[in-house]
Design a protein around this motif. Structure first.
Motif, PDB file in Angstrom:
ATOM      1  N   GLN A  23       0.828  -1.194   0.000  1.00 36.23           N
ATOM      2  CA  GLN A  23       0.000   0.000   0.000  1.00 36.23           C
ATOM      3  C   GLN A  23       0.868   1.252   0.000  1.00 36.23           C
ATOM      4  O   GLN A  23       1.865   1.306   0.712  1.00 36.23           O
ATOM      5  CB  GLN A  23      -0.822   0.039   1.278  1.00 36.23           C
ATOM      6  CG  GLN A  23      -1.852  -1.028   1.384  1.00 36.23           C
ATOM      7  CD  GLN A  23      -2.772  -0.703   2.537  1.00 36.23           C
ATOM      8  OE1 GLN A  23      -3.517   0.268   2.512  1.00 36.23           O
ATOM      9  NE2 GLN A  23      -2.701  -1.516   3.565  1.00 36.23           N
ATOM     10  N   HIS A  81       9.354   0.710   4.761  1.00 31.58           N
ATOM     11  CA  HIS A  81      10.217   0.542   5.929  1.00 31.58           C
ATOM     12  C   HIS A  81      10.969  -0.787   5.849  1.00 31.58           C
ATOM     13  O   HIS A  81      10.702  -1.613   4.972  1.00 31.58           O
ATOM     14  CB  HIS A  81       9.415   0.698   7.228  1.00 31.58           C
ATOM     15  CG  HIS A  81       8.214  -0.199   7.332  1.00 31.58           C
ATOM     16  ND1 HIS A  81       8.317  -1.553   7.541  1.00 31.58           N
ATOM     17  CD2 HIS A  81       6.884   0.059   7.257  1.00 31.58           C
ATOM     18  CE1 HIS A  81       7.112  -2.087   7.605  1.00 31.58           C
ATOM     19  NE2 HIS A  81       6.215  -1.126   7.425  1.00 31.58           N
ATOM     20  N   GLY A  99       4.818 -10.916   3.564  1.00 33.49           N
ATOM     21  CA  GLY A  99       5.235 -11.067   4.955  1.00 33.49           C
ATOM     22  C   GLY A  99       4.204 -11.909   5.709  1.00 33.49           C
ATOM     23  O   GLY A  99       3.111 -12.189   5.202  1.00 33.49           O
ATOM     24  N   ASP A 105       2.194 -11.338   8.102  1.00 33.19           N
ATOM     25  CA  ASP A 105       0.867 -10.784   8.409  1.00 33.19           C
ATOM     26  C   ASP A 105      -0.126 -10.954   7.269  1.00 33.19           C
ATOM     27  O   ASP A 105      -1.325 -10.792   7.480  1.00 33.19           O
ATOM     28  CB  ASP A 105       0.998  -9.293   8.793  1.00 33.19           C
ATOM     29  CG  ASP A 105       1.615  -8.469   7.680  1.00 33.19           C
ATOM     30  OD1 ASP A 105       2.405  -9.028   6.891  1.00 33.19           O
ATOM     31  OD2 ASP A 105       1.304  -7.275   7.577  1.00 33.19           O
ATOM     32  N   PRO A 110      10.008 -13.262   8.121  1.00 31.40           N
ATOM     33  CA  PRO A 110       8.700 -12.833   7.619  1.00 31.40           C
ATOM     34  C   PRO A 110       7.957 -11.868   8.541  1.00 31.40           C
ATOM     35  O   PRO A 110       6.918 -11.333   8.160  1.00 31.40           O
ATOM     36  CB  PRO A 110       7.929 -14.152   7.504  1.00 31.40           C
ATOM     37  CG  PRO A 110       8.551 -15.037   8.515  1.00 31.40           C
ATOM     38  CD  PRO A 110       9.993 -14.638   8.615  1.00 31.40           C
ATOM     39  N   ILE A 169       9.027  -8.693  11.014  1.00 29.50           N
ATOM     40  CA  ILE A 169       9.985  -7.816  11.683  1.00 29.50           C
ATOM     41  C   ILE A 169       9.221  -6.997  12.709  1.00 29.50           C
ATOM     42  O   ILE A 169       8.222  -6.350  12.386  1.00 29.50           O
ATOM     43  CB  ILE A 169      10.665  -6.882  10.642  1.00 29.50           C
ATOM     44  CG1 ILE A 169      11.419  -7.688   9.576  1.00 29.50           C
ATOM     45  CG2 ILE A 169      11.572  -5.870  11.336  1.00 29.50           C
ATOM     46  CD1 ILE A 169      12.663  -8.403  10.057  1.00 29.50           C
ATOM     47  N   LYS A 194       4.374  -5.386  15.351  1.00 27.43           N
ATOM     48  CA  LYS A 194       5.121  -5.499  14.092  1.00 27.43           C
ATOM     49  C   LYS A 194       5.502  -4.104  13.596  1.00 27.43           C
ATOM     50  O   LYS A 194       4.795  -3.129  13.876  1.00 27.43           O
ATOM     51  CB  LYS A 194       4.315  -6.264  13.045  1.00 27.43           C
ATOM     52  CG  LYS A 194       3.184  -5.482  12.426  1.00 27.43           C
ATOM     53  CD  LYS A 194       2.809  -6.039  11.053  1.00 27.43           C
ATOM     54  CE  LYS A 194       1.999  -4.976  10.328  1.00 27.43           C
ATOM     55  NZ  LYS A 194       1.865  -5.125   8.913  1.00 27.43           N
ATOM     56  N   MET A 195       6.622  -4.044  12.897  1.00 26.08           N
ATOM     57  CA  MET A 195       7.054  -2.745  12.379  1.00 26.08           C
ATOM     58  C   MET A 195       6.021  -2.241  11.389  1.00 26.08           C
ATOM     59  O   MET A 195       5.598  -2.958  10.487  1.00 26.08           O
ATOM     60  CB  MET A 195       8.425  -2.882  11.707  1.00 26.08           C
ATOM     61  CG  MET A 195       8.985  -1.537  11.306  1.00 26.08           C
ATOM     62  SD  MET A 195      10.644  -1.634  10.597  1.00 26.08           S
ATOM     63  CE  MET A 195      11.663  -1.856  12.030  1.00 26.08           C
TER      64      MET A 195
HETATM   65  P1  ADP Z   1       2.076  -1.972   6.341  1.00 27.45           P
HETATM   66  O1  ADP Z   1       1.745  -3.145   7.224  1.00 27.45           O
HETATM   67  O2  ADP Z   1       3.325  -1.239   6.737  1.00 27.45           O
HETATM   68  O3  ADP Z   1       0.898  -1.076   6.039  1.00 27.45           O
HETATM   69  P2  ADP Z   1       1.509  -3.360   3.871  1.00 27.45           P
HETATM   70  O4  ADP Z   1       0.278  -3.872   4.529  1.00 27.45           O
HETATM   71  O5  ADP Z   1       1.361  -2.495   2.664  1.00 27.45           O
HETATM   72  O6  ADP Z   1       2.446  -2.610   4.920  1.00 27.45           O
HETATM   73  O7  ADP Z   1       2.427  -4.593   3.534  1.00 27.45           O
HETATM   74  C1  ADP Z   1       3.263  -4.708   2.415  1.00 27.45           C
HETATM   75  C2  ADP Z   1       4.074  -5.985   2.486  1.00 27.45           C
HETATM   76  O8  ADP Z   1       5.065  -5.871   3.522  1.00 27.45           O
HETATM   77  C3  ADP Z   1       3.244  -7.222   2.845  1.00 27.45           C
HETATM   78  O9  ADP Z   1       3.743  -8.335   2.124  1.00 27.45           O
HETATM   79  C4  ADP Z   1       3.484  -7.391   4.321  1.00 27.45           C
HETATM   80  O10 ADP Z   1       3.332  -8.736   4.719  1.00 27.45           O
HETATM   81  C5  ADP Z   1       4.928  -6.935   4.447  1.00 27.45           C
HETATM   82  N1  ADP Z   1       5.190  -6.385   5.796  1.00 27.45           N
HETATM   83  C6  ADP Z   1       4.652  -5.269   6.339  1.00 27.45           C
HETATM   84  N2  ADP Z   1       5.103  -5.062   7.589  1.00 27.45           N
HETATM   85  C7  ADP Z   1       5.980  -6.090   7.848  1.00 27.45           C
HETATM   86  C8  ADP Z   1       6.792  -6.448   8.980  1.00 27.45           C
HETATM   87  N3  ADP Z   1       6.808  -5.720  10.076  1.00 27.45           N
HETATM   88  N4  ADP Z   1       7.549  -7.567   8.880  1.00 27.45           N
HETATM   89  C9  ADP Z   1       7.553  -8.315   7.761  1.00 27.45           C
HETATM   90  N5  ADP Z   1       6.806  -8.033   6.670  1.00 27.45           N
HETATM   91  C10 ADP Z   1       6.027  -6.934   6.693  1.00 27.45           C
END
Ligand code: ADP
Length: 327
Positions: free
Chosen positions: A2, A10, A142, A144, A178, A180, A188-189
């Motif tokens: 997104q 990040h 990732g 999530d 997968p 962080i 989660k970050m």
């Molecule tokens: P955010 O969670 O920062 O809004 P998105 O939902 O757009 O980011 O996720 C984009 C991609 O990055 C996805 O594949 C998601 O699984 C991965 N991702 C987001 N945050 C993390 C994290 N803290 N650790 C590992 N992967 C992550």
């Protein structure tokens, strides 16, 4: 991904997903498509005037991280309206109960209590459309997103069972890191939680953020044995620091020979070394925005041509064509 915040990504996005995208596209085994999901981002409140910059920032981050438009297709979701069309059809085979179980919906509707919209609820259906539209077999995400991907698989099976074999079942592909955790070590970050290291943070900012990062819930004194298995700093080492050195860090942390301060210093070096070429490429791309915009235009054209074919098959499978009666 997104285009949230200023559109830039990040370290969690990078180590959890984007780094895998780069190696997959370089490997050349797959015909890889990567998309900036702006229509998904519309589910949380935003200023329309800022969206173009966010989309551009995310696409630029993809290319800065190493995605090369000569090796993969890069595009913006809203440039391919078939995503929304397929999402509607898929919604007709998606059980409400499954959507209710999605933890991201629960989390996001808690986070944005003033705007719990239907799009937030049907978000995973649009994600299933993003995947199935290209008949994707492998989806590098990732941790999530694994639950959403499970639902995509379920939607795929339901569609195929009802209307005939139309889509292959997509499988998740995870990196060795997968999930962080944020600098707070608790969640989660994520940009929205303010606990992230950005891909474009300058070396001094990375140093400062890591200095303040949470390590282990036990307040370690110098010489106390550490527990790398529960430490986010160690997880980041496993993703960024050369393997032989990681083994040594593990041993030295356990024996108490390596304190948290020095461990973080070493991580600052390896992280900044990883980010330097990404930031240099980002600066080049900022000076030549047409390289990003041109890649997105060509990518959208290719994505639309695949999407047009898939949607013809979907409409046919669903009987949505009065001019071509089958019987
Ligand atoms: P955010 O969670 O920062 O809004 P998105 O939902 O757009 O980011 O996720 C984009 C991609 O990055 C996805 O594949 C998601 O699984 C991965 N991702 C987001 N945050 C993390 C994290 N803290 N650790 C590992 N992967 C992550």
């Amino acid at each position: 991904m997104q285009p949230t915040g200023s559109g830039e990504l990040h370290i969690g996005n990078y180590l959890g997903a984007l780094k895998n995208w780069v190696s997959l596209s370089r490997e050349g085994t797959y015909d890889a498509l990567f998309c900036v999901v702006d229509a998904h981002a519309a589910t949380t409140e935003y200023r329309a005037a800022e969206m173009p910059t966010r989309i551009f920032g995310t696409a630029l981050s993809y290319m800065a991280a190493g995605l090369d438009p000569a090796q993969c297709t890069l595009f913006v979701q809203s440039d391919v309206p078939q995503h929304m069309e397929l999402a509607w059809y898929l919604s007709t085979v998606t059980p409400m109960g499954d959507l209710h179980r999605m933890t991201q919906f629960k989390e996001k509707s808690d986070e944005h209590k003033q705007n719990v919209n239907a799009g937030l609820f049907t978000y995973p259906i649009l994600m299933a459309a993003d995947i199935l539209l290209y008949r994707a077999t492998v989806v590098p995400v990732g941790n999530d997103q694994v639950q959403h991907l499970e639902l995509s698989r379920e939607i795929c099976r339901k569609f195929n069972a009802r209307f005939g074999d139309t889509f292959p079942e997509p499988k998740p592909k995870l990196t060795p890191t997968p999930r962080i955790m944020g600098l707070d070590g608790k969640r989660k970050m994520s940009k929205s939680l303010g606990n992230a290291i950005d891909l474009f943070d300058p070396p001094k900012v990375v140093e400062k953020k890591l200095k303040g990062a949470f390590t282990d819930e036990l307040k370690l004194q110098l010489g106390d044995p550490g527990r790398p298995e529960v430490c986010n700093i160690f997880t980041l080492h496993t993703a960024l620091t050369p393997e032989g050195e990681v083994k040594q860090i593990d041993a030295d942390c356990r024996s108490g020979a390596l304190g948290c301060g020095n461990c973080k210093k070493r991580l600052t070096e390896t992280m900044n070394a990883e980010l330097a070429p990404i930031q240099a490429r980002a600066a080049e791309l900022r000076a030549e925005p047409q390289r990003v915009l041109g890649a997105l235009e060509a990518g959208a054209e290719r994505a639309r041509s695949i999407a047009t074919r898939t949607m013809a098959d979907v409409r046919e499978a669903m009987g949505m064509n009065v001019r071509a009666p089958k019987s």
